[in-house]
Write an enzyme that holds these catalytic residues in place. Sequence first.
Site, PDB file in Angstrom:
ATOM      1  N   HIS A  55       3.644 -21.688 -86.596  1.00 57.03           N
ATOM      2  CA  HIS A  55       4.713 -22.183 -85.705  1.00 57.03           C
ATOM      3  C   HIS A  55       5.057 -21.167 -84.615  1.00 57.03           C
ATOM      4  O   HIS A  55       6.223 -21.025 -84.230  1.00 57.03           O
ATOM      5  CB  HIS A  55       5.982 -22.538 -86.504  1.00 57.03           C
ATOM      6  N   ASN A 127       9.434 -31.038 -90.275  1.00 57.78           N
ATOM      7  CA  ASN A 127       8.299 -31.320 -89.398  1.00 57.78           C
ATOM      8  C   ASN A 127       8.474 -32.696 -88.785  1.00 57.78           C
ATOM      9  O   ASN A 127       9.401 -33.425 -89.152  1.00 57.78           O
ATOM     10  CB  ASN A 127       6.990 -31.315 -90.206  1.00 57.78           C
TER      11      ASN A 127
END
Length: 481
Positions: A55, A127
Amino acid sequence: MTNRPISTDDAGIPAPSDEHSLSVGPNGPLLMQDHYLIQKMAHFNRERVPERVVHAKGGGAHGVLRITEDVSQFTKAGLFQKGKETPLFLRFSTVAGELGSPDTARDPRGFAIKFYTEEGNYDLVGNNTPIFFIRDPQKFSDFIHSQKRRADTHLRDNNMQWDFWTLSPESAHQVTFLMTDRGIPASWRHMHGFGSHTFLWYNAGGQKFWVKYHFRTEQGIKNYTGEEAAALLVDPDHHIRDLHTAIEAGDHPSWKVNVQIMPFEAAADYRFNPFDLTKVWPHEDYPEITIGRFTLNRNPRNYFAEVEQAGFEPSNLVPGIGASPDKMLQGRLFSYPDTHRYRIGPNYLQLPINQPRAAVNSYNFDGPMAFSNSQDPVYAPNSVNGPAADPALYEGENYQVAGEIIRSAYTKHAEDDDYVQPRALWENVLSETDRAHLVDNIVGHASAPEVTSEMKQRVVEYWNNIHKDLGEGVSNGLGLS
Ligand code: NDP
């Protein structure tokens, strides 16, 4: 002299020059005693903190959560009480790419929210998909290694990705999701978010429930095809720009906050293991209930301070909310705060973006960059009236577990199977166009030159397990019989 402020070094001492280093005559060597120059160069060398190992590339914005429904029968968490407004910060990201990588890659998107509640920070690190590739954290670093770069060439390698996926059938549901058009959202504003894990909720009477969070975009779903995304590679920051521009123009994106709630006792013999991160709870069993919405309304003023140094940790749970036995969640409870201690430093919670709005009365103190000065007493228990815990706040969090200490897969529930839910997606949810795009996207990915013919056979087998039409489409697309 204009009325501009005088530039200084970091100690506030007026700068001797913005242009010239201190030298022996105009043409001679430079001097060690030029502290102003040395501080500038030394600080510059330390301008970056290590990027997140996953990420790394992302953007974010500030906003507010408003709860419109009464869910006090399910949780006593202050932020979820009807009428409550809670400030938040949300960071979106891709997973596998490094800083600078394109926003429009085919990848899941991180959807990490920090709620600054009156009972301390509550972080929901989700997510844009309700599921994940694996269900045991033992495989997490291996999974990420397979999606990032080879040791020898430093290249990403689709063969390596398919090797991991085809040897890990539990990945089938998430890989199906990833290969549909939702694998490349047109913007962060046009995708859903999911808490993904199952969490525990308990009410003021100590009654327990299991919960899943769904954040439904109010902008509508919009995706890019592989071709559209490829054309956008000229603007690797497409999603950062989109979010910033929309908020700056007063077009504030919002999401409905929905939950699915399962009675605590129902988990034991539910048809799917409700703690398995590769599974959803079908809506016919547990419909979504809307409890409020959140809006993003303010851009960061400093990207580094507010986005790069934001640290989200699923271990930040407030009274009324607890962990479930989801093994992936259990792993993340450790790994997220651990990565922040390494990447930003042990006092990352003292930075303004991470700092709780609630009072901090912790017995942890000192360490690099300690900013909040602790007060005596520095130990507990103490007899000098220091802060004291209130265990009553957590009544309801307790539950019984028993069993042998063992390394094992989850015990299967009646309908647990790695293919049944991706098959439901293919058979019941995807349109003809979605299915055609899914096949094209898989074929495109598995046609990379590094993917071997033996691997292509394994790829076909993987999709055949979900549905024979899907396997056939992939097989035809790859030119295999
Ligand atoms: P439902 O028909 O009640 O729900 C289908 C879900 O799939 C909706 O959430 C829908 O979201 C979503 N969806 C629609 N198109 C796509 C797409 N192209 N790619 C991914 N998701 C899409 O069915 P069930 O609850 O019985 O679930 C059936 C399957 O749907 C599951 O096996 C799972 O693969 C998928 N799904 C289920 C979710 C759940 O929590 N139950 C959540 C998301 C997906 P939207 O409303 O935006 O169209």
